[in-house]
Design an enzyme around this catalytic site. Structure first.
Site, PDB file in Angstrom:
ATOM      1  N   ASN A  47       3.704   8.041  -1.136  1.00  0.00           N
ATOM      2  CA  ASN A  47       2.616   7.306  -0.500  1.00  0.00           C
ATOM      3  C   ASN A  47       1.904   6.341  -1.454  1.00  0.00           C
ATOM      4  O   ASN A  47       1.280   5.376  -1.001  1.00  0.00           O
ATOM      5  CB  ASN A  47       1.602   8.299   0.075  1.00  0.00           C
ATOM      6  CG  ASN A  47       0.340   7.638   0.567  1.00  0.00           C
ATOM      7  OD1 ASN A  47       0.332   6.925   1.560  1.00  0.00           O
ATOM      8  ND2 ASN A  47      -0.766   7.858  -0.153  1.00  0.00           N
ATOM      9  N   TYR A  69       3.695  -7.540  -1.782  1.00  0.00           N
ATOM     10  CA  TYR A  69       3.528  -6.283  -1.047  1.00  0.00           C
ATOM     11  C   TYR A  69       4.568  -6.163   0.063  1.00  0.00           C
ATOM     12  O   TYR A  69       5.240  -5.128   0.197  1.00  0.00           O
ATOM     13  CB  TYR A  69       2.119  -6.217  -0.458  1.00  0.00           C
ATOM     14  CG  TYR A  69       1.857  -4.992   0.381  1.00  0.00           C
ATOM     15  CD1 TYR A  69       1.566  -3.773  -0.207  1.00  0.00           C
ATOM     16  CD2 TYR A  69       1.907  -5.053   1.778  1.00  0.00           C
ATOM     17  CE1 TYR A  69       1.320  -2.636   0.560  1.00  0.00           C
ATOM     18  CE2 TYR A  69       1.654  -3.932   2.558  1.00  0.00           C
ATOM     19  CZ  TYR A  69       1.374  -2.727   1.950  1.00  0.00           C
ATOM     20  OH  TYR A  69       1.144  -1.614   2.710  1.00  0.00           O
ATOM     21  N   LYS A  71       7.624  -3.362   0.383  1.00  0.00           N
ATOM     22  CA  LYS A  71       7.708  -2.420   1.494  1.00  0.00           C
ATOM     23  C   LYS A  71       9.020  -2.576   2.260  1.00  0.00           C
ATOM     24  O   LYS A  71       9.576  -1.589   2.767  1.00  0.00           O
ATOM     25  CB  LYS A  71       6.509  -2.584   2.424  1.00  0.00           C
ATOM     26  CG  LYS A  71       5.191  -2.132   1.801  1.00  0.00           C
ATOM     27  CD  LYS A  71       5.237  -0.665   1.367  1.00  0.00           C
ATOM     28  CE  LYS A  71       3.896  -0.152   0.901  1.00  0.00           C
ATOM     29  NZ  LYS A  71       3.919   1.270   0.514  1.00  0.00           N
ATOM     30  N   ASP A 110       0.465   7.834 -13.977  1.00  0.00           N
ATOM     31  CA  ASP A 110       0.706   6.450 -13.565  1.00  0.00           C
ATOM     32  C   ASP A 110       2.171   6.322 -13.169  1.00  0.00           C
ATOM     33  O   ASP A 110       3.056   6.327 -14.024  1.00  0.00           O
ATOM     34  CB  ASP A 110       0.368   5.504 -14.719  1.00  0.00           C
ATOM     35  CG  ASP A 110       0.577   4.040 -14.355  1.00  0.00           C
ATOM     36  OD1 ASP A 110       1.078   3.754 -13.247  1.00  0.00           O
ATOM     37  OD2 ASP A 110       0.252   3.172 -15.189  1.00  0.00           O
TER      38      ASP A 110
END
Length: 252
Positions: free
Chosen positions: A90, A156, A160, A62
């Site tokens: 990734n 999110y 990013k 994790d």
């Protein structure tokens, strides 16, 4: 026959999903030995590793936990004979959640998975790479949502955007040690069931994108191979957008 990545050992995080699988396969096709990281989808990761062959292994953990990030990197390097020449960050999550009802715990879950893991894995990999005569490469998988946010993706998109800036900052600090750090920012990547689950979104994308199609996992994987290869030896701190040109379209 020589390949672009002959002699390299790579670690791909989140390698059990569509993009991660494609990246691992393409790295291996170009000659790299590949460690595939997974969190819970162990069977899928082992299936991909088996398809690659004896130049692939699976490491589990994790990555929202800093210590696990360092362990995963160490295990991949140990499997590679003490060398790690390429890291592909990734692993990520992409929940849809409106910003007004989002809690700090919701925010931290996404940021820890998408951003803190990138920080910790990069730090661990760089510790190894800076002792190697040929350094290494680190590639983060970000998103065009780093600059083009979508509703319900505040956490999110923010994570990013931070990933893109982390790569630029890391490129500055690790460059003297022979380590290049870049980002790949995909647009909408096709996956099984996407068109059925989101027909209107797929239709809008296909109408907007100059190349007339969704991206494939292999489109992203090819960009990663390029950045990890000697062809990109003078490229660092760069965000390579892989979106079929949709970001070039005017929004007014």
């Amino acid at each position: 026959m020589t390949h672009l990545l002959d002699g390299q050992t790579a670690l791909v995080t989140g390698a059990s999903g569509g993009i991660g699988r494609a990246i691992a396969r393409r790295l291996a096709e170009e000659g790299a030995a590949v460690a595939l990281h997974c969190r819970t989808a162990v069977a899928a990761a082992h299936e991909t590793a088996a398809a690659i062959g004896d130049r692939a292994t699976v490491v589990q953990g994790d990555l929202s936990d800093e210590r696990t990030c360092h362990r995963v990197v160490r295990e991949a390097a140990a499997w590679g004979g003490g060398r790690l020449t390429a890291l592909v960050n990734n692993a990520a999550v992409q929940p849809v959640q409106p910003l007004p009802g989002m809690t700090a715990a919701d925010w931290r879950m996404v940021v820890d998975t998408n951003l803190t893991s990138v920080f910790a894995c990069t730090q661990a990999a760089a510790e190894l790479m800076r002792t190697q005569p040929d350094g290494g490469t680190i590639t983060h998988i970000a998103s065009i949502e780093a600059t083009h946010p979508a509703p319900g993706h505040a956490h999110y998109s923010a994570s990013k955007a931070a990933v893109v800036m982390h790569a630029r900052a890391a490129a500055l600090e690790f460059g003297p040690s022979g380590i290049r750090v870049n980002t790949v920012s995909p647009g909408l990547i096709d996956r099984e069931g996407l068109e059925e689950a989101w027909p209107e979104g797929v239709r809008r994308w296909q109408e907007a994108v100059p190349t007339g199609r969704l991206g494939s996992p292999e489109d992203v994987a090819n960009a990663v191979v390029f950045l990890a290869s000697p062809l990109a030896s003078w490229i660092t701190g760069h965000n390579l957008v892989v979106d079929g040109g949709v970001s070039a379209r005017p929004t007014w």
